[in-house]
Design a protein around this motif. Structure first.
Motif, PDB file in Angstrom:
ATOM      1  N   VAL A  30       3.412   3.459 -10.172  1.00 31.47           N
ATOM      2  CA  VAL A  30       4.628   2.889 -10.763  1.00 31.47           C
ATOM      3  C   VAL A  30       5.056   1.616 -10.031  1.00 31.47           C
ATOM      4  CG1 VAL A  30       7.077   3.328 -11.179  1.00 31.47           C
ATOM      5  CG2 VAL A  30       5.398   5.112 -11.646  1.00 31.47           C
ATOM      6  N   LEU A  31       4.876   1.580  -8.720  1.00 33.86           N
ATOM      7  CA  LEU A  31       5.286   0.412  -7.961  1.00 33.86           C
ATOM      8  C   LEU A  31       4.299  -0.735  -8.054  1.00 33.86           C
ATOM      9  CD1 LEU A  31       6.624   2.140  -4.710  1.00 33.86           C
ATOM     10  CD2 LEU A  31       7.962   1.193  -6.580  1.00 33.86           C
ATOM     11  N   VAL A  32       3.012  -0.432  -8.205  1.00 33.68           N
ATOM     12  CA  VAL A  32       1.985  -1.469  -8.090  1.00 33.68           C
ATOM     13  C   VAL A  32       1.695  -2.146  -9.413  1.00 33.68           C
ATOM     14  CG1 VAL A  32      -0.468  -1.818  -7.553  1.00 33.68           C
ATOM     15  CG2 VAL A  32       0.946  -0.463  -6.037  1.00 33.68           C
ATOM     16  N   VAL A  33       1.893  -1.454 -10.562  1.00 33.62           N
ATOM     17  CA  VAL A  33       1.539  -2.051 -11.864  1.00 33.62           C
ATOM     18  C   VAL A  33       2.290  -3.357 -12.123  1.00 33.62           C
ATOM     19  CG1 VAL A  33       1.730  -1.709 -14.358  1.00 33.62           C
ATOM     20  CG2 VAL A  33       0.722   0.057 -12.935  1.00 33.62           C
ATOM     21  N   PRO A  34       3.625  -3.450 -11.960  1.00 31.10           N
ATOM     22  CA  PRO A  34       4.292  -4.761 -12.158  1.00 31.10           C
ATOM     23  C   PRO A  34       3.814  -5.826 -11.178  1.00 31.10           C
ATOM     24  CG  PRO A  34       5.899  -2.975 -12.150  1.00 31.10           C
ATOM     25  CD  PRO A  34       4.612  -2.388 -11.674  1.00 31.10           C
ATOM     26  N   VAL A  35       3.580  -5.407  -9.926  1.00 35.45           N
ATOM     27  CA  VAL A  35       3.110  -6.382  -8.932  1.00 35.45           C
ATOM     28  C   VAL A  35       1.749  -6.929  -9.321  1.00 35.45           C
ATOM     29  CG1 VAL A  35       2.530  -6.703  -6.505  1.00 35.45           C
ATOM     30  CG2 VAL A  35       4.479  -5.280  -7.127  1.00 35.45           C
ATOM     31  N   ARG A  36       0.846  -6.039  -9.798  1.00 30.43           N
ATOM     32  CA  ARG A  36      -0.496  -6.497 -10.175  1.00 30.43           C
ATOM     33  C   ARG A  36      -0.452  -7.419 -11.398  1.00 30.43           C
ATOM     34  NH1 ARG A  36      -5.907  -5.081  -9.270  1.00 30.43           N
ATOM     35  NH2 ARG A  36      -7.101  -6.699 -10.321  1.00 30.43           N
ATOM     36  N   MET A  37       0.424  -7.112 -12.357  1.00 34.43           N
ATOM     37  CA  MET A  37       0.526  -7.986 -13.530  1.00 34.43           C
ATOM     38  C   MET A  37       1.058  -9.357 -13.146  1.00 34.43           C
ATOM     39  SD  MET A  37       1.948  -5.260 -16.359  1.00 34.43           S
ATOM     40  CE  MET A  37       1.918  -6.490 -17.655  1.00 34.43           C
TER      41      MET A  37
END
Length: 322
Positions: A30-37
Motif C-alpha cells: 500500500v505504501l510503495v505503489v504510489p511511490v513507484r508510480m
C-alpha cells in the motif's frame, strides 16, 4: 518443486516470521505503489527532458564555453604568453643566470673554500675534543642512571597495570559479557528477523508496484490514443484531406492559372511598351541628327511580333537581332 521448497523453508522458519510476513507485505504494498508510480513518471519525464532539452542545451553551452573561454585563452597563450615567456627567458639568461654563474665561480667559490678551512680549524677540532673528553663520560653516567630509573618505573607500571586489568575485568568485562549473551543477542536476533521480513516485504511491494505502474501507464497510453490520436487521425483522413483536395482543385489551381496568365499578359505588355519607347527614341534621334530609315521598319516588326493571343498563349514573332 518451488512449492515444496517454499513449504520446507516456511516449515524451517519460526512462528514470529510467519506471523509478521503477510501484514508487513500488505502495508508495504500500500505504501510503495504510489511511490513507484511517481518514480516511473519522473523517469519518463527525465528521459524526455534529457533527450529534448538538456542535451541540446549542453551542446550549445559547451560550444559557447569554448567560444568564450577556451579559444580566447588559447589565442592569448599562443600569440602573447609564449612569445613573452621566450623573451623573459632570454632576458633572465642574460641578466641573471650569466652574472650569477660568474659570481659563483669567481667570488662565492673562493670565499666558501676559505670559510670551510676556517670553520674546520675554529669549530670542528674544538667540537671533537669537547665530545670526546667531556660529553661522552657525562653521557655514560646519565645512561647508567637512566637504566636504573627505567627499571624501577617499569616495576611500578607493571604492578599498577595488573591491578587495573583485573579491576576492569571484574567490574566491566564480565557484566558486559553477561548482558550481551543473555539480553542483547536474543533481542538482536529478533530485530534482525523483523528487519529482514520488512526488507523482503518492501522489495516484493516494489516489484508489484512496478507491474501496477506499467499497467496504468499502458492504460493511459491506450486511453490517450483512442480519445485523442485516433479521432484526430480520422478527422484528418476523412474530413480535412477531401476538403483540402476540393479547395486545391476548385480555388487554388484556377487562381494560380489566372495569375500565370496575368503575369504573361503583363510581361508581354511591358515588352511592347519597351519596344514602343525604343521606336520613339529612334524616331526622335533620326529627326534630330538624321539616319537610315530601316530602323523604324525593324521596330514596326518588333511591335507586331509582341502580339498576344486571346487565350493567353504567346504568339510573338521572334525579334530580329540587331
Amino acid at each position: 518443486m518451488d512449492l515444496e521448497k517454499s513449504r520446507e523453508e516456511q516449515a524451517g522458519e519460526g512462528c514470529l516470521v510467519v506471523a509478521l510476513r503477510m501484514p508487513v507485505r500488505i502495508v508495504a504494498l500500500v505504501l510503495v505503489v504510489p511511490v513507484r508510480m511517481v518514480w516511473d513518471a519522473l523517469v519518463v519525464a527525465g528521459r524526455f527532458l534529457n533527450g529534448r532539452v538538456f542535451r541540446p542545451m549542453g551542446r550549445a553551452l559547451a560550444w559557447a564555453g569554448r567560444a568564450v573561454f577556451v579559444w580566447p585563452f588559447v589565442a592569448l597563450w599562443r600569440w602573447v604568453l609564449v612569445p613573452l615567456g621566450a623573451a623573459l627567458r632570454w632576458l633572465g639568461l642574460v641578466l641573471v643566470v650569466v652574472p650569477a654563474g660568474w659570481l659563483y665561480r669567481r667570488v662565492l667559490t673562493p670565499l666558501g673554500h676559505a670559510l670551510a678551512w676556517l670553520g674546520h680549524r675554529l669549530l670542528v677540532v674544538p667540537s671533537v675534543w669537547l665530545y670526546r673528553w667531556v660529553l661522552t663520560p657525562v653521557g655514560h653516567a646519565l645512561a647508567w642512571c637512566g637504566r636504573g630509573v627505567f627499571a624501577v618505573t617499569s616495576l611500578l607500571v607493571a604492578g599498577i597495570a595488573t591491578a587495573l586489568y583485573w579491576t576492569a575485568r571484574v567490574l566491566v568485562v564480565w557484566p558486559a559479557a553477561a548482558v550481551w549473551r543473555w539480553v542483547l543477542a536474543p533481542v538482536g536476533r529478533v530485530l534482525a528477523v523483523v528487519a529482514r521480513e520488512v526488507g523482503a516485504a518492501f522489495g516484493h511491494a516494489w516489484r508489484v508496484a512496478g507491474y501496477v505502474s506499467l499497467a496504468v501507464g499502458r492504460a493511459l497510453a491506450a486511453f490517450f490514443r483512442w480519445t485523442v490520436v485516433e479521432p484526430a487521425r480520422w478527422v484528418y483522413r476523412t474530413v480535412l484531406t477531401p476538403v483540402g483536395h476540393a479547395v486545391r482543385d476548385a480555388v487554388l489551381r484556377p487562381v494560380a492559372n489566372a495569375a500565370r496568365g496575368v503575369g504573361r499578359i503583363t510581361g508581354d505588355t511591358l515588352r511592347s511598351v519597351r519596344v514602343t519607347v525604343r521606336q520613339v527614341r529612334q524616331d526622335v534621334r533620326r529627326a534630330l541628327v538624321g539616319g537610315p530609315g530601316t530602323v523604324g521598319k525593324r521596330d514596326d516588326q518588333a511591335v507586331k511580333g509582341a502580339a498576344v493571343s486571346p487565350g493567353g498563349r504567346d504568339e510573338r514573332i521572334p525579334l530580329a537581332k540587331r
